[in-house]
Scaffold this motif. Sequence first.
Motif, PDB file in Angstrom:
ATOM      1  N   GLU A  14       0.796  -1.222   0.000  1.00 51.85           N
ATOM      2  CA  GLU A  14       0.000   0.000   0.000  1.00 51.85           C
ATOM      3  C   GLU A  14       0.838   1.286   0.000  1.00 51.85           C
ATOM      4  O   GLU A  14       0.500   2.229  -0.730  1.00 51.85           O
ATOM      5  CB  GLU A  14      -0.955   0.008   1.204  1.00 51.85           C
ATOM      6  CG  GLU A  14      -1.798   1.264   1.324  1.00 51.85           C
ATOM      7  CD  GLU A  14      -2.588   1.603   0.063  1.00 51.85           C
ATOM      8  OE1 GLU A  14      -2.722   2.807  -0.247  1.00 51.85           O
ATOM      9  OE2 GLU A  14      -3.067   0.678  -0.627  1.00 51.85           O
ATOM     10  N   PRO A  15       1.944   1.394   0.773  1.00 53.13           N
ATOM     11  CA  PRO A  15       2.731   2.634   0.712  1.00 53.13           C
ATOM     12  C   PRO A  15       3.257   2.937  -0.689  1.00 53.13           C
ATOM     13  O   PRO A  15       3.386   4.097  -1.070  1.00 53.13           O
ATOM     14  CB  PRO A  15       3.885   2.358   1.690  1.00 53.13           C
ATOM     15  CG  PRO A  15       3.360   1.327   2.618  1.00 53.13           C
ATOM     16  CD  PRO A  15       2.477   0.454   1.789  1.00 53.13           C
ATOM     17  N   ARG A  18       0.317   4.157  -2.882  1.00 54.51           N
ATOM     18  CA  ARG A  18       0.023   5.555  -2.546  1.00 54.51           C
ATOM     19  C   ARG A  18       0.975   6.496  -3.271  1.00 54.51           C
ATOM     20  O   ARG A  18       0.566   7.514  -3.839  1.00 54.51           O
ATOM     21  CB  ARG A  18       0.129   5.741  -1.028  1.00 54.51           C
ATOM     22  CG  ARG A  18      -0.203   7.140  -0.542  1.00 54.51           C
ATOM     23  CD  ARG A  18      -0.072   7.208   0.982  1.00 54.51           C
ATOM     24  NE  ARG A  18      -0.208   8.558   1.459  1.00 54.51           N
ATOM     25  CZ  ARG A  18       0.057   8.943   2.706  1.00 54.51           C
ATOM     26  NH1 ARG A  18       0.468   8.031   3.592  1.00 54.51           N
ATOM     27  NH2 ARG A  18      -0.073  10.205   3.070  1.00 54.51           N
ATOM     28  N   ALA A  19       2.259   6.152  -3.272  1.00 51.82           N
ATOM     29  CA  ALA A  19       3.252   6.977  -3.963  1.00 51.82           C
ATOM     30  C   ALA A  19       3.004   7.005  -5.462  1.00 51.82           C
ATOM     31  O   ALA A  19       3.155   8.046  -6.114  1.00 51.82           O
ATOM     32  CB  ALA A  19       4.655   6.447  -3.664  1.00 51.82           C
ATOM     33  N   GLU A  22       0.090   9.311  -6.146  1.00 55.95           N
ATOM     34  CA  GLU A  22       0.484  10.711  -5.993  1.00 55.95           C
ATOM     35  C   GLU A  22       1.346  11.189  -7.160  1.00 55.95           C
ATOM     36  O   GLU A  22       1.362  12.374  -7.480  1.00 55.95           O
ATOM     37  CB  GLU A  22       1.234  10.893  -4.672  1.00 55.95           C
ATOM     38  CG  GLU A  22       0.326  10.735  -3.455  1.00 55.95           C
ATOM     39  CD  GLU A  22       1.100  10.784  -2.147  1.00 55.95           C
ATOM     40  OE1 GLU A  22       2.352  10.794  -2.204  1.00 55.95           O
ATOM     41  OE2 GLU A  22       0.458  10.805  -1.084  1.00 55.95           O
ATOM     42  N   ARG A 100      13.555   7.401  -4.507  1.00 53.76           N
ATOM     43  CA  ARG A 100      13.063   8.274  -3.434  1.00 53.76           C
ATOM     44  C   ARG A 100      11.596   8.627  -3.629  1.00 53.76           C
ATOM     45  O   ARG A 100      10.829   8.735  -2.671  1.00 53.76           O
ATOM     46  CB  ARG A 100      13.912   9.536  -3.344  1.00 53.76           C
ATOM     47  CG  ARG A 100      15.241   9.305  -2.657  1.00 53.76           C
ATOM     48  CD  ARG A 100      16.022  10.587  -2.412  1.00 53.76           C
ATOM     49  NE  ARG A 100      16.682  11.064  -3.614  1.00 53.76           N
ATOM     50  CZ  ARG A 100      16.346  12.156  -4.279  1.00 53.76           C
ATOM     51  NH1 ARG A 100      15.324  12.890  -3.876  1.00 53.76           N
ATOM     52  NH2 ARG A 100      17.002  12.515  -5.357  1.00 53.76           N
ATOM     53  N   TYR A 102       9.187   6.790  -5.088  1.00 56.59           N
ATOM     54  CA  TYR A 102       8.301   5.669  -4.762  1.00 56.59           C
ATOM     55  C   TYR A 102       8.453   5.194  -3.311  1.00 56.59           C
ATOM     56  O   TYR A 102       7.553   4.546  -2.777  1.00 56.59           O
ATOM     57  CB  TYR A 102       8.554   4.509  -5.723  1.00 56.59           C
ATOM     58  CG  TYR A 102       8.249   4.864  -7.161  1.00 56.59           C
ATOM     59  CD1 TYR A 102       7.003   5.384  -7.521  1.00 56.59           C
ATOM     60  CD2 TYR A 102       9.211   4.711  -8.159  1.00 56.59           C
ATOM     61  CE1 TYR A 102       6.725   5.733  -8.833  1.00 56.59           C
ATOM     62  CE2 TYR A 102       8.933   5.056  -9.477  1.00 56.59           C
ATOM     63  CZ  TYR A 102       7.695   5.568  -9.803  1.00 56.59           C
ATOM     64  OH  TYR A 102       7.418   5.919 -11.112  1.00 56.59           O
ATOM     65  N   HIS A 104       8.668   7.242  -0.816  1.00 56.11           N
ATOM     66  CA  HIS A 104       8.336   8.431  -0.019  1.00 56.11           C
ATOM     67  C   HIS A 104       7.608   8.081   1.279  1.00 56.11           C
ATOM     68  O   HIS A 104       7.838   8.700   2.319  1.00 56.11           O
ATOM     69  CB  HIS A 104       7.488   9.384  -0.863  1.00 56.11           C
ATOM     70  CG  HIS A 104       7.096  10.645  -0.147  1.00 56.11           C
ATOM     71  ND1 HIS A 104       8.017  11.606   0.212  1.00 56.11           N
ATOM     72  CD2 HIS A 104       5.888  11.091   0.298  1.00 56.11           C
ATOM     73  CE1 HIS A 104       7.393  12.592   0.834  1.00 56.11           C
ATOM     74  NE2 HIS A 104       6.110  12.308   0.903  1.00 56.11           N
ATOM     75  N   HIS A 105       6.735   7.088   1.236  1.00 53.98           N
ATOM     76  CA  HIS A 105       5.930   6.731   2.414  1.00 53.98           C
ATOM     77  C   HIS A 105       6.517   5.536   3.167  1.00 53.98           C
ATOM     78  O   HIS A 105       5.805   4.827   3.869  1.00 53.98           O
ATOM     79  CB  HIS A 105       4.493   6.446   1.993  1.00 53.98           C
ATOM     80  CG  HIS A 105       3.824   7.629   1.361  1.00 53.98           C
ATOM     81  ND1 HIS A 105       3.551   8.796   2.046  1.00 53.98           N
ATOM     82  CD2 HIS A 105       3.401   7.837   0.080  1.00 53.98           C
ATOM     83  CE1 HIS A 105       2.981   9.666   1.226  1.00 53.98           C
ATOM     84  NE2 HIS A 105       2.886   9.110   0.034  1.00 53.98           N
ATOM     85  N   THR A 106       7.798   5.313   2.999  1.00 53.61           N
ATOM     86  CA  THR A 106       8.485   4.230   3.709  1.00 53.61           C
ATOM     87  C   THR A 106       9.709   4.813   4.406  1.00 53.61           C
ATOM     88  O   THR A 106      10.036   5.999   4.257  1.00 53.61           O
ATOM     89  CB  THR A 106       8.944   3.128   2.741  1.00 53.61           C
ATOM     90  OG1 THR A 106      10.106   3.584   2.017  1.00 53.61           O
ATOM     91  CG2 THR A 106       7.841   2.763   1.751  1.00 53.61           C
ATOM     92  N   ARG A 107      10.404   3.968   5.147  1.00 55.61           N
ATOM     93  CA  ARG A 107      11.650   4.385   5.794  1.00 55.61           C
ATOM     94  C   ARG A 107      12.867   3.836   5.063  1.00 55.61           C
ATOM     95  O   ARG A 107      13.984   3.851   5.591  1.00 55.61           O
ATOM     96  CB  ARG A 107      11.660   3.911   7.251  1.00 55.61           C
ATOM     97  CG  ARG A 107      10.594   4.588   8.108  1.00 55.61           C
ATOM     98  CD  ARG A 107      10.721   4.174   9.566  1.00 55.61           C
ATOM     99  NE  ARG A 107       9.734   4.862  10.392  1.00 55.61           N
ATOM    100  CZ  ARG A 107       9.640   4.720  11.713  1.00 55.61           C
ATOM    101  NH1 ARG A 107      10.472   3.890  12.346  1.00 55.61           N
ATOM    102  NH2 ARG A 107       8.728   5.379  12.388  1.00 55.61           N
TER     103      ARG A 107
END
Length: 428
Positions: A14-15, A18-19, A22, A100, A102, A104-107
């Motif tokens: 899912e993260p 989401r990327a 966006e 970076r 894709y 974005h919503h991860t660590r």
Amino acid sequence: MNSELSFADLGLAEPLLRAVREAGYTHPTPIQAQAIPHVLHGTDLLAAAQTGTGKTAGFTLPILDHLLRHPQKGRASGRPRVLVLTPTRELAAQVEESVRLYAHHTRIQSLVIFGGVNINPQITALKKPVDILVATPGRLLDHVSQKTLDLSGVEILVLDEADRMLDMGFIHDVRRILRLLPRTRQSLLFSATFSDEIRALAQGMLDQPQEVSVARRNAASGLVRQKVVMARQGDKRDLLSHIIRESGWHQVLVFTRTKHGANRLAEKLVKDGLSAAAIHGNKSQSARTRALSGFKDGTVAVLVATDIAARGLDIEQLPQVVNFELPNVPEDYVHRIGRTGRAGSPGSALSLVDDSEVKLLRAIERLTRQNLEPITIAGWVPPVPSAEASDSEVATAAARPRGHRENPAGRTQRARRGRTPSTAGRRA
């Protein structure tokens, strides 16, 4: 491919979805739809895909998915889990930028390293944990020799634009790097073409790979209108300046054979009131980055580049490419015009051809299996030839031996196969 297939249908986390949303993408491209399932499954992959087909996301998204689903605690510094090798600095920067985007919503942490810049900030960055390392071969080996990088933890290897890697003489560096990696790993090889050399490299690098291809060998995009203007070498600078000004082009990528020729053309265009910049191997990385940023944001209308400097440039909806001189190797023509007509958008490629280049034109037409449309330029009156024009470097460039040192993009196939890594290549 099912045109209704979505990224969610591919089973991505899912993260990442989401990327992707966006970023404005809804449906995977053909190479993404074919490659992502194989990479997610953990199999090795041999993929034929031209620049502009979405291949970067084709390996970036499933790799990020793997890292998300298999987190690693207590990661050591300077010990990446994923290594992406690219032939040029520009492509390395572009790939890491996509990572970076894709991630974005991860660590997940990524880093890009290449030559032509101070190595010390890279050494500092490698003192922290990094998940995905994007690198050019020469600088990667520099770090290995300085023991600032540990490749023993690499789980996934990507060799991007492998055909250009071989063309630039990186084959020995690549093989050295392969020997430094764990034998048990997933390997992905992306190439614009499947030459005999690429097949041989794949045989020694991949383990029972799946194979995907999204375009026939050396196919030029059907979305690119390809035209030719016959012009004397000494007239080309004036002619191109006239065309750009009269056509009102606001974003055009121009290819020259030589670094010196790129500089002279850019200077001529600026003198005529156009915003232009040149990028090539002799430019500093900061100058190349400035020129490319200006081209992307519209402050630079004309970017003049040599083949190697332009490799990996990813500019969305680039409307116009100009071949100021035809390349000596026909395949390079396909790579050049592949900068336009991307992601479903139409594009245009114009080639300025001197009588001495007609043989090169015919070779391109045989390779692409199409005749390029000859046109004339309304309102163009060639100036009276001057001593400067007839003795210009543009004219002499066409007559130089193909192995001339200032002509890296114009080597013969025989020279390519037999060359060893050059000093310039090691610094990339």
